[in-house]
Design an enzyme around this catalytic site. Structure first.
Site, PDB file in Angstrom:
ATOM      1  N   LYS A 247      -8.464  -1.423   5.508  1.00 35.52           N
ATOM      2  CA  LYS A 247      -8.672  -1.934   4.140  1.00 35.52           C
ATOM      3  C   LYS A 247      -7.728  -3.097   3.831  1.00 35.52           C
ATOM      4  O   LYS A 247      -8.104  -4.057   3.166  1.00 35.52           O
ATOM      5  CB  LYS A 247      -8.473  -0.801   3.124  1.00 35.52           C
ATOM      6  CG  LYS A 247      -9.673   0.142   3.082  1.00 35.52           C
ATOM      7  CD  LYS A 247      -9.464   1.295   2.136  1.00 35.52           C
ATOM      8  CE  LYS A 247      -8.455   2.268   2.662  1.00 35.52           C
ATOM      9  NZ  LYS A 247      -8.609   3.653   2.275  1.00 35.52           N
TER      10      LYS A 247
ATOM     11  N   HIS B 205       0.849  -1.193   0.000  1.00 32.16           N
ATOM     12  CA  HIS B 205       0.000   0.000   0.000  1.00 32.16           C
ATOM     13  C   HIS B 205       0.877   1.232   0.000  1.00 32.16           C
ATOM     14  O   HIS B 205       1.809   1.338   0.799  1.00 32.16           O
ATOM     15  CB  HIS B 205      -0.914   0.019   1.234  1.00 32.16           C
ATOM     16  CG  HIS B 205      -1.888   1.155   1.184  1.00 32.16           C
ATOM     17  ND1 HIS B 205      -3.122   1.044   0.615  1.00 32.16           N
ATOM     18  CD2 HIS B 205      -1.781   2.437   1.603  1.00 32.16           C
ATOM     19  CE1 HIS B 205      -3.749   2.201   0.686  1.00 32.16           C
ATOM     20  NE2 HIS B 205      -2.962   3.075   1.284  1.00 32.16           N
TER      21      HIS B 205
ATOM     22  N   ARG C 279     -13.916  13.200   5.932  1.00 32.39           N
ATOM     23  CA  ARG C 279     -12.621  13.810   6.311  1.00 32.39           C
ATOM     24  C   ARG C 279     -12.100  14.710   5.200  1.00 32.39           C
ATOM     25  O   ARG C 279     -11.531  15.773   5.447  1.00 32.39           O
ATOM     26  CB  ARG C 279     -11.582  12.706   6.588  1.00 32.39           C
ATOM     27  CG  ARG C 279     -11.803  12.002   7.903  1.00 32.39           C
ATOM     28  CD  ARG C 279     -10.956  10.743   7.975  1.00 32.39           C
ATOM     29  NE  ARG C 279      -9.547  11.004   7.780  1.00 32.39           N
ATOM     30  CZ  ARG C 279      -8.681  10.132   7.250  1.00 32.39           C
ATOM     31  NH1 ARG C 279      -9.096   8.932   6.868  1.00 32.39           N
ATOM     32  NH2 ARG C 279      -7.420  10.443   7.107  1.00 32.39           N
TER      33      ARG C 279
ATOM     34  N   SER D  65      -7.587   3.966   8.593  1.00 32.43           N
ATOM     35  CA  SER D  65      -8.178   3.911   7.253  1.00 32.43           C
ATOM     36  C   SER D  65      -7.401   2.927   6.371  1.00 32.43           C
ATOM     37  O   SER D  65      -7.981   2.055   5.715  1.00 32.43           O
ATOM     38  CB  SER D  65      -8.150   5.330   6.664  1.00 32.43           C
ATOM     39  OG  SER D  65      -8.372   5.318   5.287  1.00 32.43           O
TER      40      SER D  65
ATOM     41  N   ASP E 172     -14.954   3.093   6.394  1.00 35.95           N
ATOM     42  CA  ASP E 172     -13.842   3.935   5.929  1.00 35.95           C
ATOM     43  C   ASP E 172     -14.276   4.773   4.732  1.00 35.95           C
ATOM     44  O   ASP E 172     -13.918   5.942   4.621  1.00 35.95           O
ATOM     45  CB  ASP E 172     -12.624   3.086   5.555  1.00 35.95           C
ATOM     46  CG  ASP E 172     -11.530   3.957   4.944  1.00 35.95           C
ATOM     47  OD1 ASP E 172     -11.021   4.834   5.675  1.00 35.95           O
ATOM     48  OD2 ASP E 172     -11.219   3.807   3.761  1.00 35.95           O
TER      49      ASP E 172
HETATM   50  N1  URA Z   1      -5.048   6.671   2.133  1.00 37.24           N
HETATM   51  C1  URA Z   1      -6.109   6.091   2.740  1.00 37.24           C
HETATM   52  O1  URA Z   1      -6.594   5.043   2.305  1.00 37.24           O
HETATM   53  N2  URA Z   1      -6.609   6.667   3.833  1.00 37.24           N
HETATM   54  C2  URA Z   1      -6.118   7.815   4.358  1.00 37.24           C
HETATM   55  O2  URA Z   1      -6.623   8.282   5.353  1.00 37.24           O
HETATM   56  C3  URA Z   1      -5.014   8.421   3.704  1.00 37.24           C
HETATM   57  C4  URA Z   1      -4.489   7.813   2.593  1.00 37.24           C
END
Ligand code: URA
Length: 416
Positions: A187, A82, A168, A183, A161
């Protein structure tokens, strides 16, 4: 328990309990808690922070807000990566076929871009015919047969999320370490992989402006991931300059293919180094070898063509046709020249990212349409020496390139 007392508690800088965190995550996801109360709570978290326990419970509540993907039908150690988001970041397109070529199953769910940061799903969709909306059965079958599948996140993966992130984004609460950590890790956990490599960016083109903040975020994400029983490692990478030479969608796919095909003249060493670092860390987790040993294997499948061949197989398996990919497919091609001579100290990633959005290569809202052909090539990069009037960038656009856009591109080059 009620939401007002939870907001008051966080406003007064007190730690929330697991039950309180579950209560507001479930309440907001199901629509019982309205945006205005959730906004107030998010701002209180942004200002007063969360401790490690709270951040873990928040992540856990978000994981269980939707489906948790079961990858057990795929044999072997599944490894994911990620990136916290960057300008010109096409690392996923390079490292996933490398891992698959090394025999490590890659079952990757990716996102779309937002604002100045691009997304893998958008880039893949710029390939004619490419299908990134695979059903869970197709996704698993492709990994079993080809060793690789990359798809967009399914509708019900971490719905909490999805809702909280959108809120946000419009309430000035993105740049909060517990909110970013929960967040991202929620995932990754819900996506089902056994190991995760986090590519945490810092600099003016990233959420974390300093290396120190990026490191704090990275350490927290590793600790949460490990509490879920996953192997997690990270790498920190500089996002003060865009990564590689191309920024856009189709142009980034072409650059990723050039890295895989070892056409080093068409890309830049910063991208190659980042890709080798991330791929090596992924292989290190999957194969239980040292990072040095992993790096040798990674180089091997680039040099012998296996990784490039795997990329072609992966794209074909998802319906894509790479034959139609060309860099210069736009109505306008505009050269940008250096304002003065000297050495390039930096190329402002934020400014280049903003320009790519103006050209239509990125989106400002989730529903903005994209121009897959639009993009920017950085002819010159940090450390290069240029004379006044030398071409430093090329803009590819289907909208007319205004003087203002050209000036923005020129001003992005800080020449000492
Ligand atoms: N990427 C994400 O998936 N969430 C965040 O809060 C920031 C970057």
């Amino acid at each position: 328990m009620n939401i007002l007392s939870i907001i008051e508690k966080k406003k007064n800088n007190q730690a929330l309990t697991q039950q309180e965190i579950q209560f507001f995550v479930n309440g907001y996801t199901t629509g019982q808690i309205p945006d205005y109360q959730m906004s107030a709570l998010l701002m209180a978290i942004r200002i007063n922070d969360m401790n490690d326990e709270e951040t873990f419970y928040l992540t856990e509540a978000m994981v269980h807000s939707g489906d948790v993907i079961d990858l057990s039908a795929i044999e072997g150690f599944k490894v994911d990566k990620h990136s916290t988001g960057g300008v010109g970041d096409k690392v996923t397109l390079v490292v996933t076929p490398i891992l698959a070529a090394l025999g490590v199953p890659v079952a990757k769910f990716s996102g779309r871009g937002l604002g100045i940061t691009g997304g893998t799903v958008d880039k893949l969709e710029s390939i004619k015919g490419m299908n990134v909306e695979l059903s869970q059965e197709e996704f698993i079958k492709n990994v079993q047969v080809h060793g690789i599948a990359v798809a967009g996140q399914t509708g019900n993966l971490c719905p909490a999320d999805k809702k909280i992130y959108a809120l946000r984004d419009v309430t000035g609460t993105v740049d909060s370490i517990p909110l970013i950590a929960s967040s991202i890790i929620s995932k990754k956990i819900a996506s089902g992989s056994d190991g995760i490599v986090l590519d945490v960016k810092y600099g003016n083109g990233a959420f974390m402006k300093t290396k120190e903040m990026a490191e704090v975020l990275a350490e927290k994400m590793c600790a949460i991931g490990e509490r879920f029983g996953r192997k997690v490692v990270y790498t920190l990478s500089d996002m003060n300059n865009p990564l590689g030479r191309f920024i856009g969608n189709k142009v980034e796919v072409i650059e990723a293919m050039d890295v895989l095909a070892n056409n080093t003249a068409n890309t830049h060493q910063d991208l190659i180094d980042d890709c080798v670092e991330v791929a090596s860390k992924m292989f290190m987790l999957a194969a239980n070898v040292s990072q040095e040993e992993a790096a040798v294997k990674v180089r091997e499948v680039i040099d012998n063509g296996d990784a490039y061949a795997k990329f072609l197989e992966f794209v074909e398996a998802q319906g894509g046709q790479v034959e139609d990919l060309h860099v210069n497919d736009t109505a306008y091609t505009v050269e940008v020249t250096a304002a003065t001579g000297g050495t390039i100290e930096s190329v402002n990633a934020l400014a280049i990212g903003e320009l790519s959005v103006l050209l239509g290569a990125g989106r400002l809202t989730k529903d903005s349409p994209l121009d897959f052909d639009a993009g920017i090539k950085l002819v010159a990069k940090q450390g290069d020496t240029v004379a006044a009037g030398d071409i430093v960038a090329v803009i590819y656009a289907n909208v007319e390139v205004t003087e203002e856009m050209k000036q923005k591109a020129q001003a992005a080059f800080h020449i000492a």
